[in-house]
Design a protein around this motif. Structure first.
Motif, PDB file in Angstrom:
ATOM      1  N   SER A 164       0.832  -1.199   0.000  1.00  0.00           N
ATOM      2  CA  SER A 164       0.000   0.000   0.000  1.00  0.00           C
ATOM      3  C   SER A 164       0.865   1.247   0.000  1.00  0.00           C
ATOM      4  O   SER A 164       0.541   2.236  -0.670  1.00  0.00           O
ATOM      5  CB  SER A 164      -0.917   0.012   1.236  1.00  0.00           C
ATOM      6  OG  SER A 164      -1.777  -1.108   1.222  1.00  0.00           O
ATOM      7  N   GLN A 165       1.968   1.177   0.737  1.00  0.00           N
ATOM      8  CA  GLN A 165       2.859   2.331   0.744  1.00  0.00           C
ATOM      9  C   GLN A 165       3.466   2.562  -0.634  1.00  0.00           C
ATOM     10  O   GLN A 165       3.519   3.703  -1.112  1.00  0.00           O
ATOM     11  CB  GLN A 165       3.984   2.114   1.778  1.00  0.00           C
ATOM     12  CG  GLN A 165       3.481   2.065   3.222  1.00  0.00           C
ATOM     13  CD  GLN A 165       4.630   1.865   4.200  1.00  0.00           C
ATOM     14  OE1 GLN A 165       5.755   2.287   3.917  1.00  0.00           O
ATOM     15  NE2 GLN A 165       4.326   1.224   5.313  1.00  0.00           N
ATOM     16  N   ARG A 166       3.884   1.484  -1.265  1.00  0.00           N
ATOM     17  CA  ARG A 166       4.455   1.656  -2.595  1.00  0.00           C
ATOM     18  C   ARG A 166       3.413   2.194  -3.580  1.00  0.00           C
ATOM     19  O   ARG A 166       3.717   3.027  -4.431  1.00  0.00           O
ATOM     20  CB  ARG A 166       5.009   0.333  -3.108  1.00  0.00           C
ATOM     21  CG  ARG A 166       6.321  -0.084  -2.412  1.00  0.00           C
ATOM     22  CD  ARG A 166       7.005  -1.203  -3.206  1.00  0.00           C
ATOM     23  NE  ARG A 166       6.188  -2.412  -3.238  1.00  0.00           N
ATOM     24  CZ  ARG A 166       6.239  -3.358  -2.284  1.00  0.00           C
ATOM     25  NH1 ARG A 166       7.059  -3.224  -1.264  1.00  0.00           N
ATOM     26  NH2 ARG A 166       5.476  -4.409  -2.378  1.00  0.00           N
ATOM     27  N   HIS A 167       2.149   1.718  -3.470  1.00  0.00           N
ATOM     28  CA  HIS A 167       1.097   2.195  -4.362  1.00  0.00           C
ATOM     29  C   HIS A 167       0.855   3.687  -4.151  1.00  0.00           C
ATOM     30  O   HIS A 167       0.733   4.450  -5.114  1.00  0.00           O
ATOM     31  CB  HIS A 167      -0.188   1.411  -4.109  1.00  0.00           C
ATOM     32  CG  HIS A 167      -1.357   1.951  -4.862  1.00  0.00           C
ATOM     33  ND1 HIS A 167      -1.506   1.831  -6.216  1.00  0.00           N
ATOM     34  CD2 HIS A 167      -2.443   2.662  -4.418  1.00  0.00           C
ATOM     35  CE1 HIS A 167      -2.627   2.415  -6.601  1.00  0.00           C
ATOM     36  NE2 HIS A 167      -3.213   2.934  -5.509  1.00  0.00           N
ATOM     37  N   LEU A 168       0.781   4.091  -2.908  1.00  0.00           N
ATOM     38  CA  LEU A 168       0.535   5.498  -2.611  1.00  0.00           C
ATOM     39  C   LEU A 168       1.685   6.363  -3.100  1.00  0.00           C
ATOM     40  O   LEU A 168       1.482   7.436  -3.669  1.00  0.00           O
ATOM     41  CB  LEU A 168       0.307   5.700  -1.109  1.00  0.00           C
ATOM     42  CG  LEU A 168       0.028   7.141  -0.647  1.00  0.00           C
ATOM     43  CD1 LEU A 168      -1.212   7.670  -1.341  1.00  0.00           C
ATOM     44  CD2 LEU A 168      -0.097   7.203   0.859  1.00  0.00           C
ATOM     45  N   GLN A 169       2.887   5.832  -2.887  1.00  0.00           N
ATOM     46  CA  GLN A 169       4.039   6.611  -3.323  1.00  0.00           C
ATOM     47  C   GLN A 169       4.040   6.783  -4.837  1.00  0.00           C
ATOM     48  O   GLN A 169       4.258   7.869  -5.362  1.00  0.00           O
ATOM     49  CB  GLN A 169       5.342   5.935  -2.863  1.00  0.00           C
ATOM     50  CG  GLN A 169       5.507   5.923  -1.350  1.00  0.00           C
ATOM     51  CD  GLN A 169       6.630   5.011  -0.898  1.00  0.00           C
ATOM     52  OE1 GLN A 169       7.365   4.487  -1.740  1.00  0.00           O
ATOM     53  NE2 GLN A 169       6.761   4.806   0.401  1.00  0.00           N
ATOM     54  N   SER A 170       3.802   5.678  -5.545  1.00  0.00           N
ATOM     55  CA  SER A 170       3.802   5.772  -6.999  1.00  0.00           C
ATOM     56  C   SER A 170       2.645   6.626  -7.492  1.00  0.00           C
ATOM     57  O   SER A 170       2.764   7.380  -8.451  1.00  0.00           O
ATOM     58  CB  SER A 170       3.727   4.373  -7.627  1.00  0.00           C
ATOM     59  OG  SER A 170       2.510   3.750  -7.248  1.00  0.00           O
ATOM     60  N   HIS A 171       1.460   6.498  -6.819  1.00  0.00           N
ATOM     61  CA  HIS A 171       0.309   7.301  -7.205  1.00  0.00           C
ATOM     62  C   HIS A 171       0.582   8.786  -7.013  1.00  0.00           C
ATOM     63  O   HIS A 171       0.095   9.624  -7.759  1.00  0.00           O
ATOM     64  CB  HIS A 171      -0.906   6.863  -6.394  1.00  0.00           C
ATOM     65  CG  HIS A 171      -2.124   7.703  -6.642  1.00  0.00           C
ATOM     66  ND1 HIS A 171      -2.798   7.706  -7.829  1.00  0.00           N
ATOM     67  CD2 HIS A 171      -2.766   8.590  -5.826  1.00  0.00           C
ATOM     68  CE1 HIS A 171      -3.814   8.541  -7.767  1.00  0.00           C
ATOM     69  NE2 HIS A 171      -3.810   9.099  -6.537  1.00  0.00           N
ATOM     70  N   SER A 172       1.371   9.062  -5.996  1.00  0.00           N
ATOM     71  CA  SER A 172       1.654  10.452  -5.699  1.00  0.00           C
ATOM     72  C   SER A 172       2.647  11.051  -6.671  1.00  0.00           C
ATOM     73  O   SER A 172       2.681  12.262  -6.881  1.00  0.00           O
ATOM     74  CB  SER A 172       2.190  10.597  -4.267  1.00  0.00           C
ATOM     75  OG  SER A 172       1.250  10.071  -3.353  1.00  0.00           O
ATOM     76  N   THR A 173       3.432  10.229  -7.298  1.00  0.00           N
ATOM     77  CA  THR A 173       4.498  10.751  -8.147  1.00  0.00           C
ATOM     78  C   THR A 173       4.259  10.493  -9.628  1.00  0.00           C
ATOM     79  O   THR A 173       4.822  11.199 -10.457  1.00  0.00           O
ATOM     80  CB  THR A 173       5.836  10.115  -7.752  1.00  0.00           C
ATOM     81  OG1 THR A 173       5.736   8.696  -7.921  1.00  0.00           O
ATOM     82  CG2 THR A 173       6.174  10.440  -6.304  1.00  0.00           C
ATOM     83  N   ALA A 174       3.438   9.437 -10.015  1.00  0.00           N
ATOM     84  CA  ALA A 174       3.247   9.091 -11.426  1.00  0.00           C
ATOM     85  C   ALA A 174       2.369  10.128 -12.121  1.00  0.00           C
ATOM     86  O   ALA A 174       1.428  10.659 -11.527  1.00  0.00           O
ATOM     87  CB  ALA A 174       2.612   7.712 -11.554  1.00  0.00           C
ATOM     88  N   SER A 175       2.697  10.425 -13.337  1.00  0.00           N
ATOM     89  CA  SER A 175       1.908  11.356 -14.146  1.00  0.00           C
ATOM     90  C   SER A 175       2.083  11.006 -15.614  1.00  0.00           C
ATOM     91  O   SER A 175       3.040  10.339 -16.012  1.00  0.00           O
ATOM     92  CB  SER A 175       2.336  12.797 -13.885  1.00  0.00           C
ATOM     93  OG  SER A 175       3.667  13.001 -14.337  1.00  0.00           O
ATOM     94  N   THR A 176       1.142  11.462 -16.421  1.00  0.00           N
ATOM     95  CA  THR A 176       1.183  11.188 -17.849  1.00  0.00           C
ATOM     96  C   THR A 176       0.375  12.232 -18.595  1.00  0.00           C
ATOM     97  O   THR A 176      -0.429  12.964 -17.979  1.00  0.00           O
ATOM     98  CB  THR A 176       0.602   9.795 -18.147  1.00  0.00           C
ATOM     99  OG1 THR A 176       0.752   9.518 -19.533  1.00  0.00           O
ATOM    100  CG2 THR A 176      -0.873   9.717 -17.818  1.00  0.00           C
ATOM    101  N   THR A 177       0.596  12.296 -19.874  1.00  0.00           N
ATOM    102  CA  THR A 177      -0.218  13.168 -20.709  1.00  0.00           C
ATOM    103  C   THR A 177      -1.443  12.394 -21.195  1.00  0.00           C
ATOM    104  O   THR A 177      -1.411  11.168 -21.347  1.00  0.00           O
ATOM    105  CB  THR A 177       0.583  13.655 -21.919  1.00  0.00           C
ATOM    106  OG1 THR A 177       1.071  12.518 -22.639  1.00  0.00           O
ATOM    107  CG2 THR A 177       1.750  14.534 -21.483  1.00  0.00           C
ATOM    108  N   LEU A 178      -2.512  13.112 -21.436  1.00  0.00           N
ATOM    109  CA  LEU A 178      -3.724  12.478 -21.943  1.00  0.00           C
ATOM    110  C   LEU A 178      -3.548  12.158 -23.423  1.00  0.00           C
ATOM    111  O   LEU A 178      -2.910  12.903 -24.172  1.00  0.00           O
ATOM    112  CB  LEU A 178      -4.928  13.395 -21.753  1.00  0.00           C
ATOM    113  CG  LEU A 178      -5.244  13.773 -20.296  1.00  0.00           C
ATOM    114  CD1 LEU A 178      -6.510  14.606 -20.251  1.00  0.00           C
ATOM    115  CD2 LEU A 178      -5.384  12.537 -19.418  1.00  0.00           C
ATOM    116  N   LYS A 179      -4.133  11.058 -23.862  1.00  0.00           N
ATOM    117  CA  LYS A 179      -3.941  10.582 -25.236  1.00  0.00           C
ATOM    118  C   LYS A 179      -5.300  10.299 -25.894  1.00  0.00           C
ATOM    119  O   LYS A 179      -6.312  10.143 -25.227  1.00  0.00           O
ATOM    120  CB  LYS A 179      -3.093   9.302 -25.236  1.00  0.00           C
ATOM    121  CG  LYS A 179      -1.705   9.502 -24.672  1.00  0.00           C
ATOM    122  CD  LYS A 179      -0.955   8.199 -24.639  1.00  0.00           C
ATOM    123  CE  LYS A 179       0.457   8.411 -24.099  1.00  0.00           C
ATOM    124  NZ  LYS A 179       0.453   8.967 -22.735  1.00  0.00           N
TER     125      LYS A 179
END
Length: 779
Positions: free
Chosen positions: A28-43
């Motif tokens: 859960s910690q890894r998921h939250l961390q990645s969710h907090s930092t991951a980003s992308t452009t809309l396609k």
């Protein structure tokens, strides 16, 4: 806790409260961390275009090929026959071609069935993809409520319950949307096409050529003019005489044709009174339906005529023509004033006329008789013309029959009669698949003028080579309409005139040299016998008198319908000279019959037999130049659809496919926050509005009024931040090229120029999170 300084160009993303992490594990910690930092452009999502392209290709190809197959085969230029003069042996259909064409048709029907099954799923997938684009912030989505968004997510365009809700204005305002209406119409249109194709499209068995058969040495009218002055050997008159003596009224004539109007369907007749109208009745079908075309029912046939081939003949897929001949007669009793002067006596006969006079010896007062047969016009000219066009001519024969039989009810003395036979000849189209297997009408001109590429050449030279013309005029161009130099009443010379008319042939058969009456007058002793000495009380049949069978008259001491008396000359009838004269007198009674209709039917039958003898015996087999080709073909399965049905389905299919493509293009026109408006998309929307829609029992969603007040679109909650955040009801449009917070699986690498800053920021941020976790645990 204050956040450390951020690298240039990076804004802090929204994160969950640290206190929410106290019960989570390492995943859960890894998921939250990645969710907090991951980003992308809309396609954009292009996969739906591939689905629509494949579906469109299958639909267009299957329907297009079927439409082509209704008009012509894929192998070959058309169904049916094509003249060898055009194909020159090429492009002819063969059995493998039929089979290949049928395989194409079956394959297209299978593809058509597949597209019919896929129509609703594909249309629904396109609508679901486009609904995701429709649910993003824009001009049309600002009126979209959460309930309307849920209806789109539930694919309400396929739900009958949604249809009923849209029937009322209140229901339409709560659940309906412009997109929903378009999606419903698109699905209905797509669902109608397959049933309409099944309604309009039929499978039929089409006759296509397989193997051509050519029949040689058939009679053409022009063939009869290839003969010189001595070429008529009398066989036509002889064959006619024999046919008149032996042909029966009940004998089916396979060369006796009827016109296309003949039918054996019983016609329903309604009576005039009410009872009859309720009961009804049926008209009796023609006699030819049961007995066949016979000489007995000749007068009742529908446009009867003679043709050389049997009346059941068909040329199949080929169009061919054949000569036809028809004669109709009238039999009138006339007065002495109407008797031609040229027929008064042999000394008054015109040159070239036909006249014979027979009489019993005047000194014999028992059964006196006399007969005069006269055709006053010049018979040295044949009435036939060397032409392929229609020809009509008439002939007249006058009879003076004198009889005075004791005890007979027929009038004694002279009876004067006029016989007129009108003959029509020309060409007609033989039955084939193109004309509905019925004989064509009599053509007014040369059949070459009525032929097309379905025809085959019918001309033949004597070396069996086909000619370029459809029907070749094989007559000798040097021959003329021959006129024989004969004297008055020179009937022996007239016998050698070729191409006699039917009535002259009949007159010579009945009264000419070798006829029934001429032989008994010239050689009476030849027909007088001693009887059968009683060994056979009823006698033995030794000869037939002409016209007996086609007139229903008996030769002997009785007359009737053929059931009484004798139908032949027997060997105990003529034992004296008086018996012989009495037999002749009785035979002449035939011409004094008061029933004109019966006599006319007999004369029609006689003209038919005379024409038949002329066609079959005037020209030797080797001299006949006409040919007829036939090809009964083989059945091949082809589609059939009316032009109206083809246009209707083609237009509807075009509208549907263009609409489907337009919706697919709309779904890919702008960048997307989700690929489809599906369950996963609604799960994310639900997480964003969990305070308004908590996890409670909701069996009646229609009573949850908050769904009508909540917005149903997705926009950008932080338009000024460097990394955008999706939000329900946000009035900021999602933008192309802008980065948005995403799940780890959708994370995209940052551009090279800010990669270092991003890594430094991530290190600081992770340290901050670890520090917060420690504080929570101590607490």
């Amino acid at each position: 806790m204050s956040s450390p300084s951020e690298p240039p160009g990076i804004s802090s993303p929204q994160t969950a409260s640290p206190r929410r992490l106290e019960s989570t594990d390492d995943d859960s910690q890894r998921h939250l961390q990645s969710h907090s930092t991951a980003s992308t452009t809309l396609k954009r999502s292009y996969y739906i275009l591939w689905i629509v392209a494949l579906y469109t290709a299958l639909s267009v190809v299957s329907w297009g090929v079927i439409c082509v197959l209704t008009e012509r085969p894929l192998y070959g230029k058309r169904y049916g026959y094509m003249s060898s003069a055009i194909t020159l042996g090429k492009n002819r259909w063969r059995k493998p071609d039929y089979e290949a064409n049928e395989r194409w048709y079956q394959a297209m029907r299978v593809i058509q069935s597949i597209t019919g099954v896929l129509t609703i799923p594909v249309t629904s997938a396109v609508c679901s993809s486009a609904a995701a684009a429709f649910a993003q912030y824009g001009k049309s989505s600002t009126r979209l409520s959460m309930r309307q968004m849920i209806v789109l997510a539930d694919r309400g365009w396929t739900d009958p319950r949604t249809f009923t809700q849209l029937l009322t204005w209140t229901g339409f305002k709560r659940t309906g949307s412009t997109f929903l209406v378009l999606a419903i119409l698109l699905n209905i249109l797509g669902g109608l096409i397959q049933p309409l194709q099944q309604i309009f499209l039929k499978d039929i068995a089409m006759k296509t050529p397989l193997y051509r058969i050519k029949l040689y040495h058939l009679f053409d009218v022009t063939d009869a003019f290839n003969y010189g002055p001595e070429q008529d050997d009398g066989s036509v008159v002889l064959m006619t005489r024999n046919a008149l003596a032996t042909t029966s009224l009940v004998e089916p004539m396979n060369q006796l044709w009827q016109g296309a109007g003949f039918s054996c369907d019983a016609r329903f007749l309604m009576g005039n009174d009410t009872a009859s109208a309720e009961r009804g009745s049926y008209e009796s079908p023609p006699a030819a339906c049961g007995y066949g075309a016979t000489l007995g029912n000749y007068s009742g046939l529908t446009e009867p005529f003679f043709a050389q081939q049997p009346s059941t003949f068909s040329t199949g897929v080929i169009r061919q023509f054949l000569p036809r001949f028809n004669s109709t007669s009238t039999y009138n009793k006339i007065t002495a004033n109407e008797w031609p002067t040229a027929c008064t006596g042999l000394e008054d006969a015109e040159p070239g006329s036909y006249m014979v006079v027979y009489a019993k010896n005047g000194t014999d007062t028992v059964n006196p008789w006399a007969v005069t047969a006269c055709m006053p016009s010049d018979q040295r000219h044949t009435p036939w013309k060397r032409t392929h066009s229609r020809q009509d001519f008439g002939e007249e024969l006058y009879l003076n029959v004198t009889r005075a039989d004791a005890g007979q009810v027929y009038e004694p003395g002279g009876s004067l009669f006029q016989i007129i036979v009108n003959t029509t000849a020309g060409y007609f189209e033989l039955p084939n698949y193109n004309n509905g297997q019925v004989p064509g009408p009599l053509l007014a001109n040369d059949p070459n003028n009525h032929c097309d590429s379905y025809c085959e050449t019918q001309g033949m030279l004597y070396d069996f080579d086909e000619t370029d013309g459809m029907i070749y005029d094989g007559s000798d161009p040097k021959s003329i309409n021959y006129k024989r130099a004969v004297g008055k009443s020179d009937i022996s010379s007239l016998a050698q005139v070729p191409n006699k008319g039917p009535l002259l042939t009949i007159a010579m058969a009945l009264f000419g040299e070798g006829s029934f009456i001429a032989e008994r007058v010239a050689y009476p002793d030849k027909y007088i016998t001693d009887g059968n000495n009683g060994s056979l009380p009823n006698g033995t049949c030794v000869d037939y008198a002409p016209l007996q069978f086609i007139q229903h008259i008996t030769y002997g001491y009785g007359i009737g319908d053929g059931s009484e008396g004798q139908q032949c000359v027997v060997n105990n009838d003529t034992t004296t000279f008086q018996d012989l004269q009495g037999g002749i007198s009785l035979w002449l009674r035939y011409f004094q019959a008061n029933d004109a209709q019966t006599m006319q039917n007999a004369l029609n039958a006689a003209a038919y037999l005379a024409t038949k003898a002329w066609v079959e015996h005037q020209v030797q087999v080797a001299g006949r130049s006409l040919t007829v080709s036939m090809d009964m073909g083989t059945d091949t399965q082809v589609p059939s659809i009316s032009p109206a049905g083809m246009y209707i389905i083609s237009i509807l299919l075009a509208i549907f496919l263009l609409s489907l493509l337009a919706m697919a293009l709309y779904s890919t026109w702008q960048v997307r926050w989700t690929r489809q408006l599906d369950a996963f998309a609604m799960m994310r929307v639900g997480a964003a509005v969990k305070d308004q829609v908590p996890m409670l029992v909701g069996g009646n969603a229609g009573k949850i009024s908050s769904l009508d007040r909540m917005p149903g679109w997705v926009g950008d909650e932080e338009p000024s931040a460097d990394i955008g955040t999706l939000g329900v009801g946000s009035r900021n449009a999602l933008q192309k090229g802008r980065r948005y917070h995403s799940y780890e699986g959708d994370d995209e690498p940052w551009p090279t120029e800010i990669k270092g800053g991003r890594e430094a920021y991530m290190e600081v941020r992770m340290e901050e999170l670890r520090h917060d976790l420690k504080d929570d645990r101590r607490a």
